[in-house]
Structure formats: C-alpha cells, structure tokens
Scaffold this motif. Structure first.
Motif, PDB file in Angstrom:
ATOM      1  N   SER A  40       0.837  -1.188   0.000  1.00 22.01           N
ATOM      2  CA  SER A  40       0.000   0.000   0.000  1.00 22.01           C
ATOM      3  C   SER A  40       0.878   1.247   0.000  1.00 22.01           C
ATOM      4  O   SER A  40       1.836   1.348   0.781  1.00 22.01           O
ATOM      5  N   VAL A  41       0.567   2.194  -0.893  1.00 23.54           N
ATOM      6  CA  VAL A  41       1.359   3.427  -0.972  1.00 23.54           C
ATOM      7  C   VAL A  41       0.505   4.667  -0.744  1.00 23.54           C
ATOM      8  O   VAL A  41       1.032   5.781  -0.728  1.00 23.54           O
ATOM      9  N   ALA A  42      -0.819   4.509  -0.586  1.00 20.46           N
ATOM     10  CA  ALA A  42      -1.683   5.649  -0.297  1.00 20.46           C
ATOM     11  C   ALA A  42      -3.021   5.148   0.217  1.00 20.46           C
ATOM     12  O   ALA A  42      -3.569   4.178  -0.309  1.00 20.46           O
ATOM     13  N   GLU A  43      -3.541   5.808   1.229  1.00 18.91           N
ATOM     14  CA  GLU A  43      -4.869   5.503   1.727  1.00 18.91           C
ATOM     15  C   GLU A  43      -5.896   6.288   0.918  1.00 18.91           C
ATOM     16  O   GLU A  43      -5.701   7.466   0.624  1.00 18.91           O
ATOM     17  N   ALA A  44      -6.986   5.616   0.559  1.00 24.32           N
ATOM     18  CA  ALA A  44      -8.086   6.266  -0.148  1.00 24.32           C
ATOM     19  C   ALA A  44      -9.301   5.364  -0.031  1.00 24.32           C
ATOM     20  O   ALA A  44      -9.170   4.150   0.155  1.00 24.32           O
ATOM     21  N   SER A  45     -10.479   5.943  -0.146  1.00 20.74           N
ATOM     22  CA  SER A  45     -11.724   5.181  -0.053  1.00 20.74           C
ATOM     23  C   SER A  45     -12.174   4.771  -1.451  1.00 20.74           C
ATOM     24  O   SER A  45     -12.458   5.632  -2.292  1.00 20.74           O
ATOM     25  N   ASP A  46     -12.195   3.467  -1.698  1.00 20.01           N
ATOM     26  CA  ASP A  46     -12.638   2.898  -2.979  1.00 20.01           C
ATOM     27  C   ASP A  46     -12.011   3.603  -4.188  1.00 20.01           C
ATOM     28  O   ASP A  46     -12.707   4.118  -5.060  1.00 20.01           O
ATOM     29  N   PRO A  47     -10.668   3.607  -4.273  1.00 16.24           N
ATOM     30  CA  PRO A  47     -10.003   4.195  -5.445  1.00 16.24           C
ATOM     31  C   PRO A  47     -10.051   3.215  -6.623  1.00 16.24           C
ATOM     32  O   PRO A  47      -9.059   2.557  -6.952  1.00 16.24           O
ATOM     33  N   SER A  48     -11.209   3.126  -7.267  1.00 14.01           N
ATOM     34  CA  SER A  48     -11.458   2.068  -8.251  1.00 14.01           C
ATOM     35  C   SER A  48     -10.931   2.373  -9.639  1.00 14.01           C
ATOM     36  O   SER A  48     -10.929   1.487 -10.498  1.00 14.01           O
ATOM     37  N   PHE A  49     -10.484   3.604  -9.893  1.00 15.86           N
ATOM     38  CA  PHE A  49      -9.845   3.891 -11.184  1.00 15.86           C
ATOM     39  C   PHE A  49      -8.778   4.944 -10.974  1.00 15.86           C
ATOM     40  O   PHE A  49      -8.940   5.880 -10.177  1.00 15.86           O
ATOM     41  N   LEU A  50      -7.666   4.796 -11.733  1.00 19.01           N
ATOM     42  CA  LEU A  50      -6.489   5.640 -11.591  1.00 19.01           C
ATOM     43  C   LEU A  50      -6.073   6.197 -12.945  1.00 19.01           C
ATOM     44  O   LEU A  50      -6.310   5.576 -13.987  1.00 19.01           O
ATOM     45  N   ALA A  51      -5.420   7.349 -12.918  1.00 21.49           N
ATOM     46  CA  ALA A  51      -4.861   7.934 -14.145  1.00 21.49           C
ATOM     47  C   ALA A  51      -3.626   8.734 -13.773  1.00 21.49           C
ATOM     48  O   ALA A  51      -3.557   9.324 -12.684  1.00 21.49           O
ATOM     49  N   MET A  52      -2.659   8.763 -14.683  1.00 19.22           N
ATOM     50  CA  MET A  52      -1.407   9.473 -14.450  1.00 19.22           C
ATOM     51  C   MET A  52      -1.344  10.727 -15.313  1.00 19.22           C
ATOM     52  O   MET A  52      -1.751  10.727 -16.478  1.00 19.22           O
ATOM     53  N   ALA A  53      -0.811  11.807 -14.738  1.00 19.87           N
ATOM     54  CA  ALA A  53      -0.568  13.026 -15.505  1.00 19.87           C
ATOM     55  C   ALA A  53       0.485  12.759 -16.578  1.00 19.87           C
ATOM     56  O   ALA A  53       1.342  11.883 -16.412  1.00 19.87           O
ATOM     57  N   PRO A  54       0.440  13.504 -17.690  1.00 21.54           N
ATOM     58  CA  PRO A  54       1.421  13.265 -18.767  1.00 21.54           C
ATOM     59  C   PRO A  54       2.871  13.354 -18.316  1.00 21.54           C
ATOM     60  O   PRO A  54       3.730  12.650 -18.852  1.00 21.54           O
ATOM     61  N   ASP A  55       3.171  14.208 -17.320  1.00 21.56           N
ATOM     62  CA  ASP A  55       4.555  14.336 -16.872  1.00 21.56           C
ATOM     63  C   ASP A  55       4.938  13.314 -15.806  1.00 21.56           C
ATOM     64  O   ASP A  55       6.081  13.289 -15.342  1.00 21.56           O
ATOM     65  N   GLY A  56       3.994  12.440 -15.408  1.00 25.47           N
ATOM     66  CA  GLY A  56       4.283  11.398 -14.436  1.00 25.47           C
ATOM     67  C   GLY A  56       4.454  11.883 -13.008  1.00 25.47           C
ATOM     68  O   GLY A  56       4.793  11.092 -12.133  1.00 25.47           O
ATOM     69  N   ALA A  57       4.178  13.159 -12.746  1.00 24.23           N
ATOM     70  CA  ALA A  57       4.420  13.708 -11.417  1.00 24.23           C
ATOM     71  C   ALA A  57       3.206  13.611 -10.506  1.00 24.23           C
ATOM     72  O   ALA A  57       3.341  13.757  -9.282  1.00 24.23           O
ATOM     73  N   THR A  58       2.024  13.388 -11.085  1.00 21.62           N
ATOM     74  CA  THR A  58       0.792  13.362 -10.294  1.00 21.62           C
ATOM     75  C   THR A  58      -0.056  12.176 -10.719  1.00 21.62           C
ATOM     76  O   THR A  58      -0.246  11.936 -11.914  1.00 21.62           O
ATOM     77  N   LEU A  59      -0.561  11.443  -9.736  1.00 25.80           N
ATOM     78  CA  LEU A  59      -1.507  10.364  -9.968  1.00 25.80           C
ATOM     79  C   LEU A  59      -2.867  10.807  -9.452  1.00 25.80           C
ATOM     80  O   LEU A  59      -2.966  11.402  -8.373  1.00 25.80           O
ATOM     81  N   PHE A  60      -3.912  10.524 -10.234  1.00 22.39           N
ATOM     82  CA  PHE A  60      -5.273  10.886  -9.865  1.00 22.39           C
ATOM     83  C   PHE A  60      -6.097   9.619  -9.650  1.00 22.39           C
ATOM     84  O   PHE A  60      -5.906   8.618 -10.340  1.00 22.39           O
ATOM     85  N   ALA A  61      -7.012   9.679  -8.691  1.00 22.58           N
ATOM     86  CA  ALA A  61      -7.868   8.541  -8.375  1.00 22.58           C
ATOM     87  C   ALA A  61      -9.281   9.019  -8.122  1.00 22.58           C
ATOM     88  O   ALA A  61      -9.500  10.116  -7.593  1.00 22.58           O
ATOM     89  N   VAL A  62     -10.247   8.180  -8.518  1.00 20.85           N
ATOM     90  CA  VAL A  62     -11.618   8.419  -8.079  1.00 20.85           C
ATOM     91  C   VAL A  62     -11.780   7.850  -6.678  1.00 20.85           C
ATOM     92  O   VAL A  62     -11.039   6.953  -6.260  1.00 20.85           O
TER      93      VAL A  62
END
Length: 351
Positions: A40-62
C-alpha cells in the motif's frame, strides 16, 4: 525509475470489500512482466480507477462513493504517493477518469448519476474546483441496469480536440468538442449502439482512424471508424466476446488495443476469460481469433505493459493479478503464478 527494465504498476481497489484493500497499492514488474509483491502506498476510499498526468508527477484517483470525489497524489521518486488535495466529483459513484493531453484538466465520469465533470489542474498537480459539468439523460431496455444514464468512461481522443463519453445506461457514445482554454465540453454527436448493449469502455487504434467499444451487457465489441477532424464515430461490426455455446451470465469489462495495432483484447466476467481479436487481418476485417482462460476470477480490468508485450489481468474476486506474455500471433501464455493483492479493479502500468 530503475534502468534495468523494471517498471511500476499502481493498483486501484475497493477498500469497502471484504478483503479490505488498503487504498492504492504498488507492484514492480521486471523486463519480462513478472510481478513481485505489492504494498500500500496511499490511503483512499474505494479508489477504483487511476490515471497518471502526462509528466508522471501526479496520480489521480476516483473515490467511488455515493458522494464521489477525485483525489490528486504527488508521485515520489520511490513510487510512494502523498495526497495533494481532493475535490467533489459533483456526482455519484465516479468510476473512470482521464487526464487531457495538455495536462491542464482532469475528466471524470460519474456512473450512478450519469454525468461528466471537468476539473482544472493547477501547477504542481493540485485540483481546482470544477469548471464544467455535463448531465446525460435517457435510458435503455434493461430495467435493472439502464433505468437512467450511467456514464462509464470519459476520455480525450489522441489529439485532445474531442472528448468521448461512453454511457452504459443510454446505449450511446457521446462525442464532445473540447475547449482547452475554458475546459468546456460542447456536444457534437450522440452515437447509438444496439438497444441493451450496455457500452462500457472505448479504446482507440493507434492509427487514429478506428476505435473499439466493449459492451458490458451484450458481451460484445463494436468496431468504429473514427474521423479525428470531426470526432464522428461510424459503427462497423459487432462481435461476441463469448463462445457460441456459452449460456450463463457474463459481463464484459475492459478493452485494450496493442501499441502495434494488431490485437484487441476484451475481458469477460462470468466466463472469466480474455477474448482475442485480430485488428490487422489481411482482408482488413475485424475478427475473433481466440478466447483464453483469464486464470483469475472476475477479470474486471486489463492493461498492457508499456512496450505492449505483456497483458495484466486483475482478478477482483480471486484477489490477484495475472501477467500474460503476448505471442506474435496473439496467443496468451501465463507468466508464473498470479500475484496476490486485495480486490484489484484497476491496473496502471507506468514508465
């Protein structure tokens, strides 16, 4: 990142499931696609989909909750994540998100409420308040699953000029013009699929002239011609993802196209298999060539390695991820044993 051919794979999960996943997890794949342990690298509630920013510096989750949210995480050099901030998704049960190629906007699909939301991304990856919301309307013939709109995916086309939204509830794909200055969407076309098909996700062919939609309720894939200038989709053949003699329940899930454009893969939940389609037949015809066991149970999500040589399959019910070698003819061969991880429902390989 390592210079020995290894790469990272982030895993989204359902934290409210019985297996109690600990938010977003990280796995390491070697040059051949073999995985080693996840953590585990981050706590989140039901992060069922992920996407990465084009520069790879930020990850986004629902956060796929009734009052949905989207979350931005800073990606550290060691692959760990630190939450930057979150914003409401302005809808219920967000299930998919994507980052515009400009890196300036996050696009989110809210499944239960059937709407789309656009969040501007500030410097450093921080999410700003939503700048535009689009609400779908309509229904389909399946009273349990299509009583109203259920937007299941939103993604920009390769140029970023258009945004496509796949709605399971209305049996439609919506094509929007996207204004990169304002972040606003303008509907240009609504493309209907067969009534009751339940379209779920779309993937583009690398030639930019074709797209493929996997239909969850019909267990099929529809091929489309795509006009990148106008965003128009022209429906072509629809092919089943199942053997002709299979009569039990099944829900098709994810679709990917190999980087060389030769193969399209679709996952089946129920039949628990991967359907293999040829997209570059000598006669130009899209066709099913094989259906292979997924090894895992309930393969909700599949993803390709960065070089397109390995297919990763997430077993939501068996709590594991299986890697397959992709042969030159499209055959899938399991690589080692599945790697245990709780309720994996999204696989995000990153370079």
């Amino acid at each position: 990142m390592p210079d020995n051919g290894e790469y990272r794979i982030y895993l989204g999960a359902y934290t409210s499931a019985e297996s109690a996943a600990g938010g977003i997890r990280l796995a390491i794949a070697d040059a051949d696609g073999a995985l080693r342990c996840t953590e585990s690298v981050a706590e989140a509630s039901d992060p069922s989909f992920l996407a990465m920013a084009p520069d790879g510096a930020t990850l986004f989750a629902v956060s796929e909750l009734r009052q949905g949210r989207v979350i931005a995480f800073k990606v550290h050099d060691d692959g760990t994540l630190t939450e930057l901030n979150s914003q409401p998704s302005l809808g219920a049960a967000p299930c998919h998100l994507s980052v515009h190629p400009s890196g300036k906007y996050l696009l989110t699909a809210n499944y239960q409420s059937g709407n789309l939301v656009v969040h501007p991304i500030a410097d450093g990856g921080v999410l700003r308040e939503p700048c535009h919301v689009v609400q779908h309307s309509g229904s389909g013939p399946n009273p349990q699953r299509q009583e109203g709109p259920h937007t299941h995916q939103v993604l920009p086309d390769p140029s970023g000029r258009h945004v496509l939204a796949v709605d399971l509830g209305t049996d439609s794909v919506y094509a929007y013009d996207f204004d990169v200055d304002s972040g606003h969407l303008a509907l240009k076309h609504e493309v209907p699929l067969r009534a009751g098909a339940g379209p779920r996700h779309l993937a583009f062919h690398p030639d930019g002239e074709r797209a493929y939609v996997i239909n969850e309720l019909a267990s099929s894939i529809t091929e489309f011609g795509y006009d990148a200038d106008t965003g128009v989709l022209e429906p072509g053949r629809s092919l089943s993802t199942l053997p002709p003699d299979y009569g039990r329940p099944n829900l098709a899930a994810e679709i990917v196209v190999t980087p060389d454009g030769r193969f399209v893969f679709g996952s089946n939940r129920g039949h628990d298999s991967i359907a293999v389609f040829r997209a570059d037949s000598s006669d130009g015809e899209f066709r099913l060539v094989d259906i292979r066991p997924a090894v895992v149970a309930e393969p909700r999500h599949i993803a390709l390695s960065p070089d397109g040589r390995v297919l990763f399959v997430a077993g939501q019910r068996s709590n594991d991820v299986q890697a397959f070698d992709i042969a030159d003819n499209g055959d899938l061969t399991p690589l080692r044993e599945p790697v245990p991880t709780p309720t994996p429902v999204c696989i995000l390989p990153v370079v």
